[in-house]
Design a protein around this motif. Structure first.
Motif, PDB file in Angstrom:
ATOM      1  N   SER A 193      31.593   6.410 -20.366  1.00 47.74           N
ATOM      2  CA  SER A 193      31.015   5.112 -20.151  1.00 47.74           C
ATOM      3  C   SER A 193      29.871   5.567 -18.950  1.00 47.74           C
ATOM      4  CB  SER A 193      31.924   4.024 -19.471  1.00 47.74           C
ATOM      5  OG  SER A 193      32.313   4.515 -18.322  1.00 47.74           O
ATOM      6  N   ILE A 194      28.777   4.714 -18.895  1.00 44.76           N
ATOM      7  CA  ILE A 194      27.739   4.566 -17.855  1.00 44.76           C
ATOM      8  C   ILE A 194      28.111   3.602 -17.078  1.00 44.76           C
ATOM      9  CG2 ILE A 194      25.123   4.183 -17.471  1.00 44.76           C
ATOM     10  CD1 ILE A 194      25.583   6.678 -19.418  1.00 44.76           C
ATOM     11  N   ASP A 195      28.241   3.938 -15.638  1.00 44.75           N
ATOM     12  CA  ASP A 195      28.449   3.165 -14.619  1.00 44.75           C
ATOM     13  C   ASP A 195      27.330   2.514 -14.050  1.00 44.75           C
ATOM     14  OD1 ASP A 195      31.223   3.621 -15.385  1.00 44.75           O
ATOM     15  OD2 ASP A 195      31.587   4.567 -13.227  1.00 44.75           O
ATOM     16  N   TYR A 196      26.204   3.460 -14.074  1.00 46.68           N
ATOM     17  CA  TYR A 196      25.145   2.817 -13.365  1.00 46.68           C
ATOM     18  C   TYR A 196      23.920   3.010 -14.149  1.00 46.68           C
ATOM     19  CZ  TYR A 196      28.121   2.657  -9.091  1.00 46.68           C
ATOM     20  OH  TYR A 196      29.000   2.516  -8.289  1.00 46.68           O
ATOM     21  N   GLY A 197      22.821   2.209 -14.124  1.00 48.53           N
ATOM     22  CA  GLY A 197      21.535   2.695 -14.639  1.00 48.53           C
ATOM     23  C   GLY A 197      20.407   1.858 -14.005  1.00 48.53           C
ATOM     24  N   TRP A 198      19.412   2.455 -13.669  1.00 46.45           N
ATOM     25  CA  TRP A 198      18.100   2.121 -12.850  1.00 46.45           C
ATOM     26  C   TRP A 198      17.099   2.818 -13.404  1.00 46.45           C
ATOM     27  CZ3 TRP A 198      21.833   5.559 -11.281  1.00 46.45           C
ATOM     28  CH2 TRP A 198      21.570   6.496 -10.623  1.00 46.45           C
ATOM     29  N   GLY A 199      15.772   2.208 -12.867  1.00 47.20           N
ATOM     30  CA  GLY A 199      14.801   2.688 -13.002  1.00 47.20           C
ATOM     31  C   GLY A 199      13.910   2.568 -11.846  1.00 47.20           C
ATOM     32  N   GLY A 200      12.766   3.202 -11.626  1.00 46.91           N
ATOM     33  CA  GLY A 200      11.859   3.317 -10.615  1.00 46.91           C
ATOM     34  C   GLY A 200      10.398   3.836 -10.980  1.00 46.91           C
ATOM     35  N   VAL A 201       9.680   3.479 -10.313  1.00 48.09           N
ATOM     36  CA  VAL A 201       8.009   3.540 -10.190  1.00 48.09           C
ATOM     37  C   VAL A 201       7.574   4.729  -9.660  1.00 48.09           C
ATOM     38  CG1 VAL A 201       5.841   2.429 -10.086  1.00 48.09           C
ATOM     39  CG2 VAL A 201       7.923   1.084 -10.840  1.00 48.09           C
ATOM     40  N   LEU A 202       6.778   5.392 -10.112  1.00 51.13           N
ATOM     41  CA  LEU A 202       6.228   6.584  -9.575  1.00 51.13           C
ATOM     42  C   LEU A 202       4.784   6.873  -9.723  1.00 51.13           C
ATOM     43  CD1 LEU A 202       6.673  10.212 -11.246  1.00 51.13           C
ATOM     44  CD2 LEU A 202       7.895   8.245 -11.920  1.00 51.13           C
ATOM     45  N   GLY A 203       3.834   7.457  -8.804  1.00 52.37           N
ATOM     46  CA  GLY A 203       2.514   7.555  -8.936  1.00 52.37           C
ATOM     47  C   GLY A 203       2.129   8.652  -9.895  1.00 52.37           C
ATOM     48  N   ILE A 204       1.296   8.818 -10.740  1.00 52.64           N
ATOM     49  CA  ILE A 204       0.969  10.157 -11.375  1.00 52.64           C
ATOM     50  C   ILE A 204      -0.468  10.246 -11.342  1.00 52.64           C
ATOM     51  CG2 ILE A 204       2.850  10.136 -12.992  1.00 52.64           C
ATOM     52  CD1 ILE A 204       0.844   9.443 -15.105  1.00 52.64           C
ATOM     53  N   THR A 205      -1.169  11.212 -11.459  1.00 55.20           N
ATOM     54  CA  THR A 205      -2.798  11.512 -11.289  1.00 55.20           C
ATOM     55  C   THR A 205      -2.946  12.043 -12.616  1.00 55.20           C
ATOM     56  OG1 THR A 205      -2.499  13.424 -10.453  1.00 55.20           O
ATOM     57  CG2 THR A 205      -2.859  11.858  -8.918  1.00 55.20           C
ATOM     58  N   MET A 206      -4.259  12.102 -13.102  1.00 60.21           N
ATOM     59  CA  MET A 206      -4.557  12.643 -14.243  1.00 60.21           C
ATOM     60  C   MET A 206      -4.439  14.119 -14.375  1.00 60.21           C
ATOM     61  SD  MET A 206      -6.701  11.430 -16.661  1.00 60.21           S
ATOM     62  CE  MET A 206      -8.156  12.314 -17.188  1.00 60.21           C
ATOM     63  N   THR A 207      -4.447  14.920 -13.212  1.00 58.77           N
ATOM     64  CA  THR A 207      -4.156  16.266 -13.485  1.00 58.77           C
ATOM     65  C   THR A 207      -2.618  16.721 -12.979  1.00 58.77           C
ATOM     66  OG1 THR A 207      -5.173  16.778 -11.308  1.00 58.77           O
ATOM     67  CG2 THR A 207      -6.442  17.321 -13.124  1.00 58.77           C
ATOM     68  N   ARG A 208      -2.012  15.792 -12.436  1.00 61.46           N
ATOM     69  CA  ARG A 208      -0.755  15.865 -11.901  1.00 61.46           C
ATOM     70  C   ARG A 208      -0.723  16.690 -10.484  1.00 61.46           C
ATOM     71  NH1 ARG A 208      -1.150  12.807 -15.733  1.00 61.46           N
ATOM     72  NH2 ARG A 208       0.211  12.899 -17.649  1.00 61.46           N
ATOM     73  N   LEU A 209      -1.709  16.567  -9.930  1.00 63.70           N
ATOM     74  CA  LEU A 209      -1.796  17.067  -8.652  1.00 63.70           C
ATOM     75  C   LEU A 209      -1.748  15.894  -7.718  1.00 63.70           C
ATOM     76  CD1 LEU A 209      -4.443  19.944  -9.111  1.00 63.70           C
ATOM     77  CD2 LEU A 209      -1.796  20.190  -8.908  1.00 63.70           C
ATOM     78  N   PRO A 210      -1.400  15.865  -6.440  1.00 61.83           N
ATOM     79  CA  PRO A 210      -1.454  14.867  -5.509  1.00 61.83           C
ATOM     80  C   PRO A 210      -2.857  14.385  -5.306  1.00 61.83           C
ATOM     81  CG  PRO A 210      -0.245  16.613  -4.533  1.00 61.83           C
ATOM     82  CD  PRO A 210      -0.670  17.179  -5.912  1.00 61.83           C
ATOM     83  N   PHE A 211      -2.784  13.125  -4.900  1.00 66.38           N
ATOM     84  CA  PHE A 211      -4.282  12.639  -4.619  1.00 66.38           C
ATOM     85  C   PHE A 211      -4.162  12.362  -3.043  1.00 66.38           C
ATOM     86  CE2 PHE A 211      -6.949   8.512  -4.042  1.00 66.38           C
ATOM     87  CZ  PHE A 211      -8.290   9.021  -4.353  1.00 66.38           C
ATOM     88  N   VAL A 212      -5.052  13.446  -2.588  1.00 67.11           N
ATOM     89  CA  VAL A 212      -5.218  13.175  -0.929  1.00 67.11           C
ATOM     90  C   VAL A 212      -6.503  12.819  -0.382  1.00 67.11           C
ATOM     91  CG1 VAL A 212      -4.473  14.513   1.301  1.00 67.11           C
ATOM     92  CG2 VAL A 212      -3.140  14.819  -0.634  1.00 67.11           C
ATOM     93  N   ARG A 213      -6.939  11.905   0.158  1.00 71.84           N
ATOM     94  CA  ARG A 213      -8.025  11.489   0.527  1.00 71.84           C
ATOM     95  C   ARG A 213      -8.388  10.798   1.858  1.00 71.84           C
ATOM     96  NH1 ARG A 213      -8.977  14.097  -3.419  1.00 71.84           N
ATOM     97  NH2 ARG A 213     -10.234  13.742  -5.157  1.00 71.84           N
ATOM     98  N   LYS A 214      -9.432  11.074   2.354  1.00 73.87           N
ATOM     99  CA  LYS A 214      -9.963  10.161   3.619  1.00 73.87           C
ATOM    100  C   LYS A 214     -10.954   8.970   2.690  1.00 73.87           C
ATOM    101  CE  LYS A 214     -11.443  10.801   8.312  1.00 73.87           C
ATOM    102  NZ  LYS A 214     -11.819  11.690   9.110  1.00 73.87           N
ATOM    103  N   LEU A 215     -10.210   7.715   2.563  1.00 72.33           N
ATOM    104  CA  LEU A 215     -10.933   6.973   1.816  1.00 72.33           C
ATOM    105  C   LEU A 215     -12.230   6.216   2.565  1.00 72.33           C
ATOM    106  CD1 LEU A 215      -7.790   4.991   0.500  1.00 72.33           C
ATOM    107  CD2 LEU A 215      -8.867   6.540  -0.753  1.00 72.33           C
ATOM    108  N   SER A 216     -11.968   6.326   4.030  1.00 80.24           N
ATOM    109  CA  SER A 216     -12.884   5.835   4.645  1.00 80.24           C
ATOM    110  C   SER A 216     -12.967   6.587   6.136  1.00 80.24           C
ATOM    111  CB  SER A 216     -13.282   4.196   4.692  1.00 80.24           C
ATOM    112  OG  SER A 216     -11.931   3.712   5.481  1.00 80.24           O
TER     113      SER A 216
END
Ligand SMILES: Cc1cc2nc3c(=O)[nH]c(=O)nc-3n(C[C@H](O)[C@H](O)[C@H](O)COP(=O)(O)OP(=O)(O)OC[C@H]3O[C@@H](n4cnc5c(N)ncnc54)[C@H](O)[C@@H]3O)c2cc1C
Length: 426
Positions: free
Chosen positions: A333-356
């Motif tokens: 039996s499956i006792d627990y099931g859950w989901g989550g949200v993750l961030g992806i990018t076009m190239t799958r590399l992290p997005f690191v920026r000075k936005l301002s």
């Protein structure tokens, strides 16, 4: 996203180390730095800045660790989300080597944080990368040798079909490699441990305090429903769940949903599923990833969805993916099931920026955040203090905007991801 506000009904929540709810922000506050998001990135940033003597306020929309950091597969990978071959072809050998070293430093930081702050998160070593197509095996073996020889990484070793079969109780694989430097841990307990360490270092953490908007003038003001924070710096660390707060991030980071099921404890059968206690990730584009929990359950991650909001019945959704690899678990039996949200990018590399000049972000680790995100939090903390070395290397990474802008990126993402998911089945 209402379903993300509290800790989910996951096996992680059921086995979490004790943590008391933190108060929401009420009224006006002032700080050197305001951190948005209480996952690994934001918590590590807050911890490192507080240790350096900065006055830090962290705002978390739900509970700390209620985002991807408290729900993920707990797998510790080596390197970036893209392999070294891909990186060499895109950024050249020197930067590819620098990115490998950075990822190794990130792994070392993760181990150091767990040890230094005595975080009980069931850290274990070993990650098997299993090939689901015969044609992939030669590349995996060559890649293990390359890591040994070109990247001075002795912990990767090729695995034949028979060797994988000895470790993983499934006929679904043709070979692969094992990374003894990888591993797995209890992700929510890591997040809660980082939160406690940040709090003890002097950071002020507020839960149920979603940042609704950021006002930039001389200082920056972050507004929540019941208060606001005026700060010299703002760090946007909301990853996929931050969607909608800042268009400059939304164009580069997209939320996708991924799901995990936890079986009932397998008892003696657990060792037939994974004999050496390592984590396993396979070569599918929509990756199956799994491991045994401390109490002998199979925690199996599989299946994604590409629209806003989590699917209902995540356990039932994941079960067919699990049975395809382990048909012998049909009676479990499956006792627990859950989901989550993750961030992806076009190239799958992290997005690191000075936005301002006063607003920085790090996000979009694309399924590699357990190892990378705490380190990127530390890099943000260093950037605030004027140390920009690795921050600049990462800000140079090719992470283009999603085509179509914030609105049209959704249908285009669904089309693209569905195409690759289909290729897994061919
Ligand atoms: C199901 C699943 C499985 C995964 N498996 C793995 C794995 O095995 N290995 C691996 O390396 N990675 C894995 N990942 C990815 C990894 O979990 C993430 O890369 C990592 O946790 C990102 O950390 P973060 O702190 O940047 O984001 P999060 O942990 O998502 O934290 C962001 C926080 O910001 C908060 N927030 C968002 N917007 C606001 C706002 N406006 N105001 C205030 N707070 C806000 C959110 O509530 C959230 O708590 C998985 C992810 C998922 C969902």
């Amino acid at each position: 996203m209402a379903s993300q506000i509290d800790h989910p009904s996951s096996w992680y929540a059921a086995t979490a180390n004790r943590s008391s709810p933190l108060p929401p922000l009420q009224g006006g506050a002032r700080a050197d730095v305001c951190v948005i998001g209480g996952g690994y990135t934001g918590l590590s940033a807050a911890l490192h800045m507080a240790e350096a003597g900065l006055d830090v306020v962290l705002l978390e929309a739900g509970r700390v660790g209620s985002g991807a950091s408290g729900r993920n597969g707990g797998q510790i990978h080596s390197g970036q989300r893209r392999d070294q071959d891909w990186l060499e072809s895109r950024v050249g050998l020197d930067d590819a080597k620098a990115l490998w070293r950075l990822a190794e430093d990130a792994k070392a930081l993760l181990h150091d944080l767990i040890a230094r702050h005595a975080i009980a998160c069931d850290l274990r070593s070993g990650l098997i990368e299993a090939d689901h197509k015969p044609g992939y095996v030669a590349h995996s073996h060559a890649y293990a040798r390359k890591l040994n020889e070109v990247y001075d990484y002795p912990h990767a070793a090729p695995l034949t079909r028979e060797e994988v079969r000895e470790m993983v109780g499934s006929d679904a694989y043709y070979g692969g490699m094992i990374d003894h430097g990888g591993g797995h841990l209890h992700p929510l307990n890591l997040a809660l441990g980082l939160a406690e360490a940040a709090r003890r270092a002097g950071a002020r953490l507020y839960e149920q305090s979603r940042a609704l908007r950021i006002e930039e003038g001389g200082k920056v003001r972050v507004v929540t429903a019941a208060g606001s924070v005026e700060a010299d710096w703002v760090l946007e660390c909301g990853d996929g769940l931050q969607d909608g707060l800042d268009r400059r991030v939304d164009t580069h980071v997209m939320p996708i949903c991924n799901y995990i099921a936890a079986t009932a404890p397998l008892g003696e059968r657990a060792r037939e599923i994974i004999s050496n206690g390592a984590a396993v990730a396979d070569s599918r584009f929509v990756v199956n990833y799994y491991r045994l929990s401390g109490d002998g359950r199979l925690l199996f991650g599989g299946g994604e969805s590409y629209k806003r909001g989590l699917r209902p019945n995540p356990g039932e959704f994941v079960r067919p993916y699990m049975l395809k690899i382990f048909p012998q678990l049909g009676d479990v039996s499956i006792d627990y099931g859950w989901g989550g949200v993750l961030g992806i990018t076009m190239t799958r590399l992290p997005f690191v920026r000075k936005l301002s000049p006063r607003v920085l972000t790090a996000a979009g680790y694309s399924g590699q955040g357990v190892m990378l995100a705490p380190y990127f939090g530390k890099l943000l903390a260093q950037a605030v203090q004027g140390q920009l070395g690795e921050f600049d290397l990462l800000a140079r990474l090719p992470v283009p905007a999603f085509p179509g802008g914030p609105l049209m990126r959704w249908p285009l993402l669904v089309a693209g991801m569905s195409y690759f998911a289909l290729r897994d089945r061919l």
